[in-house]
Design a protein around this motif. Structure first.
Motif, PDB file in Angstrom:
ATOM      1  N   ARG A   1       0.834  -1.195   0.000  1.00 23.65           N
ATOM      2  CA  ARG A   1       0.000   0.000   0.000  1.00 23.65           C
ATOM      3  C   ARG A   1       0.876   1.255   0.000  1.00 23.65           C
ATOM      4  NH1 ARG A   1      -3.072  -1.600   5.351  1.00 23.65           N
ATOM      5  NH2 ARG A   1      -0.919  -2.288   5.743  1.00 23.65           N
ATOM      6  N   GLY A   2       0.292   2.355  -0.375  1.00 23.48           N
ATOM      7  CA  GLY A   2       1.030   3.621  -0.366  1.00 23.48           C
ATOM      8  C   GLY A   2       1.441   4.062  -1.759  1.00 23.48           C
ATOM      9  N   GLU A   3       1.605   5.363  -1.908  1.00 23.55           N
ATOM     10  CA  GLU A   3       1.924   5.938  -3.214  1.00 23.55           C
ATOM     11  C   GLU A   3       3.294   6.606  -3.262  1.00 23.55           C
ATOM     12  OE1 GLU A   3      -0.048   5.480  -5.721  1.00 23.55           O
ATOM     13  OE2 GLU A   3      -1.627   4.506  -4.517  1.00 23.55           O
ATOM     14  N   SER A   4       4.075   6.502  -2.212  1.00 25.15           N
ATOM     15  CA  SER A   4       5.367   7.183  -2.170  1.00 25.15           C
ATOM     16  C   SER A   4       6.298   6.670  -3.264  1.00 25.15           C
ATOM     17  CB  SER A   4       6.026   6.985  -0.808  1.00 25.15           C
ATOM     18  OG  SER A   4       5.239   7.549   0.216  1.00 25.15           O
ATOM     19  N   GLY A   5       6.959   7.603  -3.944  1.00 21.35           N
ATOM     20  CA  GLY A   5       7.904   7.261  -4.987  1.00 21.35           C
ATOM     21  C   GLY A   5       9.337   7.409  -4.514  1.00 21.35           C
ATOM     22  N   PHE A   6      10.257   7.203  -5.434  1.00 19.03           N
ATOM     23  CA  PHE A   6      11.675   7.242  -5.083  1.00 19.03           C
ATOM     24  C   PHE A   6      12.088   8.604  -4.533  1.00 19.03           C
ATOM     25  CE2 PHE A   6      16.061   8.245  -6.218  1.00 19.03           C
ATOM     26  CZ  PHE A   6      16.738   7.208  -5.582  1.00 19.03           C
ATOM     27  N   ALA A   7      11.643   9.670  -5.167  1.00 22.47           N
ATOM     28  CA  ALA A   7      12.055  11.012  -4.745  1.00 22.47           C
ATOM     29  C   ALA A   7      11.684  11.277  -3.296  1.00 22.47           C
ATOM     30  CB  ALA A   7      11.424  12.057  -5.666  1.00 22.47           C
ATOM     31  N   ALA A   8      10.510  10.850  -2.892  1.00 19.98           N
ATOM     32  CA  ALA A   8      10.065  11.092  -1.519  1.00 19.98           C
ATOM     33  C   ALA A   8      10.774  10.178  -0.529  1.00 19.98           C
ATOM     34  CB  ALA A   8       8.553  10.901  -1.420  1.00 19.98           C
ATOM     35  N   ILE A   9      10.939   8.908  -0.902  1.00 24.87           N
ATOM     36  CA  ILE A   9      11.525   7.941   0.024  1.00 24.87           C
ATOM     37  C   ILE A   9      13.018   8.203   0.244  1.00 24.87           C
ATOM     38  CG2 ILE A   9      12.011   5.485   0.388  1.00 24.87           C
ATOM     39  CD1 ILE A   9       9.458   4.864  -1.176  1.00 24.87           C
ATOM     40  N   CYS A  10      13.715   8.577  -0.803  1.00 20.69           N
ATOM     41  CA  CYS A  10      15.166   8.757  -0.712  1.00 20.69           C
ATOM     42  C   CYS A  10      15.584  10.233  -0.678  1.00 20.69           C
ATOM     43  CB  CYS A  10      15.855   8.055  -1.870  1.00 20.69           C
ATOM     44  SG  CYS A  10      15.793   6.238  -1.759  1.00 20.69           S
ATOM     45  N   ALA A  11      14.668  11.114  -0.322  1.00 18.74           N
ATOM     46  CA  ALA A  11      14.978  12.552  -0.315  1.00 18.74           C
ATOM     47  C   ALA A  11      16.106  12.907   0.642  1.00 18.74           C
ATOM     48  CB  ALA A  11      13.719  13.345   0.047  1.00 18.74           C
ATOM     49  N   LYS A  12      16.216  12.170   1.745  1.00 20.45           N
ATOM     50  CA  LYS A  12      17.234  12.499   2.748  1.00 20.45           C
ATOM     51  C   LYS A  12      18.469  11.601   2.660  1.00 20.45           C
ATOM     52  CE  LYS A  12      13.817  14.237   6.062  1.00 20.45           C
ATOM     53  NZ  LYS A  12      13.272  14.126   7.441  1.00 20.45           N
ATOM     54  N   THR A  13      18.538  10.822   1.588  1.00 16.96           N
ATOM     55  CA  THR A  13      19.701   9.951   1.382  1.00 16.96           C
ATOM     56  C   THR A  13      20.422  10.401   0.122  1.00 16.96           C
ATOM     57  OG1 THR A  13      18.488   8.097   2.377  1.00 16.96           O
ATOM     58  CG2 THR A  13      20.482   7.561   1.139  1.00 16.96           C
ATOM     59  N   PRO A  14      21.505  11.172   0.266  1.00 18.94           N
ATOM     60  CA  PRO A  14      22.193  11.706  -0.913  1.00 18.94           C
ATOM     61  C   PRO A  14      22.881  10.616  -1.722  1.00 18.94           C
ATOM     62  CG  PRO A  14      23.448  12.164   1.067  1.00 18.94           C
ATOM     63  CD  PRO A  14      22.147  11.597   1.523  1.00 18.94           C
ATOM     64  N   ALA A  15      23.010  10.865  -3.009  1.00 18.35           N
ATOM     65  CA  ALA A  15      23.722   9.935  -3.884  1.00 18.35           C
ATOM     66  C   ALA A  15      25.195   9.917  -3.511  1.00 18.35           C
ATOM     67  CB  ALA A  15      23.528  10.355  -5.338  1.00 18.35           C
ATOM     68  N   ARG A  16      25.839   8.801  -3.807  1.00 21.15           N
ATOM     69  CA  ARG A  16      27.260   8.653  -3.504  1.00 21.15           C
ATOM     70  C   ARG A  16      27.910   7.862  -4.629  1.00 21.15           C
ATOM     71  NH1 ARG A  16      28.551   6.026   2.138  1.00 21.15           N
ATOM     72  NH2 ARG A  16      27.671   8.043   2.808  1.00 21.15           N
ATOM     73  N   GLU A  17      29.090   8.309  -5.036  1.00 25.12           N
ATOM     74  CA  GLU A  17      29.795   7.637  -6.122  1.00 25.12           C
ATOM     75  C   GLU A  17      30.129   6.199  -5.721  1.00 25.12           C
ATOM     76  OE1 GLU A  17      33.751   8.213  -8.974  1.00 25.12           O
ATOM     77  OE2 GLU A  17      33.260   9.691  -7.430  1.00 25.12           O
ATOM     78  N   GLY A  18      29.890   5.263  -6.649  1.00 24.34           N
ATOM     79  CA  GLY A  18      30.162   3.858  -6.382  1.00 24.34           C
ATOM     80  C   GLY A  18      29.044   3.151  -5.634  1.00 24.34           C
ATOM     81  N   ALA A  19      27.939   3.849  -5.406  1.00 20.83           N
ATOM     82  CA  ALA A  19      26.801   3.262  -4.694  1.00 20.83           C
ATOM     83  C   ALA A  19      25.507   3.563  -5.438  1.00 20.83           C
ATOM     84  CB  ALA A  19      26.722   3.792  -3.270  1.00 20.83           C
ATOM     85  N   LYS A  20      24.466   2.884  -5.071  1.00 23.65           N
ATOM     86  CA  LYS A  20      23.143   3.137  -5.639  1.00 23.65           C
ATOM     87  C   LYS A  20      22.135   3.204  -4.505  1.00 23.65           C
ATOM     88  CE  LYS A  20      22.205  -1.801  -6.470  1.00 23.65           C
ATOM     89  NZ  LYS A  20      21.966  -2.848  -7.499  1.00 23.65           N
ATOM     90  N   ARG A  21      21.013   3.851  -4.781  1.00 21.31           N
ATOM     91  CA  ARG A  21      19.946   3.978  -3.795  1.00 21.31           C
ATOM     92  C   ARG A  21      18.707   3.229  -4.283  1.00 21.31           C
ATOM     93  NH1 ARG A  21      19.291  10.207  -3.566  1.00 21.31           N
ATOM     94  NH2 ARG A  21      19.725   9.833  -5.767  1.00 21.31           N
ATOM     95  N   VAL A  22      18.155   2.434  -3.389  1.00 22.31           N
ATOM     96  CA  VAL A  22      16.960   1.654  -3.710  1.00 22.31           C
ATOM     97  C   VAL A  22      15.893   1.996  -2.674  1.00 22.31           C
ATOM     98  CG1 VAL A  22      15.984  -0.649  -4.022  1.00 22.31           C
ATOM     99  CG2 VAL A  22      18.379  -0.212  -4.636  1.00 22.31           C
ATOM    100  N   ALA A  23      14.748   2.433  -3.140  1.00 25.59           N
ATOM    101  CA  ALA A  23      13.632   2.756  -2.244  1.00 25.59           C
ATOM    102  C   ALA A  23      12.837   1.489  -1.967  1.00 25.59           C
ATOM    103  CB  ALA A  23      12.738   3.816  -2.875  1.00 25.59           C
ATOM    104  N   LEU A  24      12.612   1.220  -0.682  1.00 23.85           N
ATOM    105  CA  LEU A  24      11.888   0.018  -0.284  1.00 23.85           C
ATOM    106  C   LEU A  24      10.612   0.385   0.469  1.00 23.85           C
ATOM    107  CD1 LEU A  24      14.851  -2.181   1.022  1.00 23.85           C
ATOM    108  CD2 LEU A  24      13.707  -2.351  -1.196  1.00 23.85           C
ATOM    109  N   VAL A  25       9.529  -0.293   0.113  1.00 21.26           N
ATOM    110  CA  VAL A  25       8.251  -0.145   0.807  1.00 21.26           C
ATOM    111  C   VAL A  25       7.978  -1.455   1.525  1.00 21.26           C
ATOM    112  CG1 VAL A  25       5.790   0.292   0.588  1.00 21.26           C
ATOM    113  CG2 VAL A  25       7.402   1.474  -0.928  1.00 21.26           C
ATOM    114  N   LEU A  26       7.910  -1.413   2.848  1.00 23.64           N
ATOM    115  CA  LEU A  26       7.696  -2.606   3.657  1.00 23.64           C
ATOM    116  C   LEU A  26       6.305  -2.544   4.270  1.00 23.64           C
ATOM    117  CD1 LEU A  26      11.157  -2.599   5.470  1.00 23.64           C
ATOM    118  CD2 LEU A  26      10.577  -3.571   3.231  1.00 23.64           C
TER     119      LEU A  26
END
Length: 232
Positions: free
Chosen positions: A75-100
């Motif tokens: 359930r829920g409509e949150s997208g990547f931008a909202a879920i990962c807004a406070k997690t900055p990108a970092r070189e050599g890494a990736k960000r994955v938004a998870l809905v639990l």
């Protein structure tokens, strides 16, 4: 008249046996968020073989369902931008938004309550080659797996049980001998990517069905014998 009675008893037994065979499974299902349409799509790989890209949204839902076609979506409509807004990108890494989504009280095992009434959203920053299982382990411990590597618990929920079969009418009550839940979506060790696993459990007539047919046959034979005896 007796023939109609026997036929009615047979149909009643068949109907009851069919209802007894209908089962669901209590398990964590695994989903991908379609970036184009924003809809949830049942995952075709297990979490340990799926390798999400930076910006992907994936979800897990705990529920009782008969198969992948009827499985409850996160359930829920949150997208990547909202879920990962406070997690900055970092070189050599990736960000994955998870809905639990821990599901509802109706889906919870007996004596258990979902830890969160609403879905929990977290942003996992992991290595570029990390799998979904790696991302989940980074933000949702403790995880629990069974001996067949089936994902049983996320963030410690539920404390017991793993993909157990439950009766379809009450949502509880273990049904031994049923097929396992869909494994392509929920088993982290599954690498075939087949996306199958409806968990129908169609392995021929059930014991209850055969017993019912035998009972009706006995009743029919007794009625026929009694009728012949009276005529004689």
């Amino acid at each position: 008249m007796r023939a109609l009675l026997v036929l009615g008893l047979l149909l009643a037994v068949l109907g009851t046996a069919g209802q007894a065979r209908a089962v669901g499974y209590r398990y964590w299902s695994f989903w991908d968020r379609d970036s184009a349409g924003g809809t949830w799509v049942y995952a075709t790989q297990g979490p340990s073989t799926a390798r999400p890209a930076d910006g992907d949204v994936q979800g897990f839902r705990f529920s009782v369902s008969e198969d992948s076609k009827h499985s409850a979506k996160p359930r829920g409509e949150s997208g990547f931008a909202a879920i990962c807004a406070k997690t900055p990108a970092r070189e050599g890494a990736k960000r994955v938004a998870l809905v639990l989504d821990f599901g509802t009280a109706e889906d919870a095992p007996s004596g258990s309550t979902p830890p969160d009434p609403s879905p929990r959203t977290v942003c996992a920053r992991v290595d570029e080659d990390a799998t979904t299982a790696d991302a989940l382990a980074a933000v949702a411990k403790p995880l629990r797996y069974d001996t067949n590597a089936l994902l049983c618990a996320i963030a410690g929920y539920p404390r017991t049980g793993c993909g157990e079969a439950v009766s379809d009418d009450t949502g509880s009550g273990e049904s031994p001998g049923a097929s396992p839940p869909p494994r392509a979506a929920s088993e982290p060790g599954n690498g075939d990517g087949s996306g199958n696993g409806d968990g129908d459990g169609d392995g021929g007539p059930s014991v209850g069905l055969l017993t019912g047919i035998a009972a009706v046959a006995v009743l029919g034979a007794a009625a026929t014998w009694q009728a012949r005896r009276r005529r004689g």
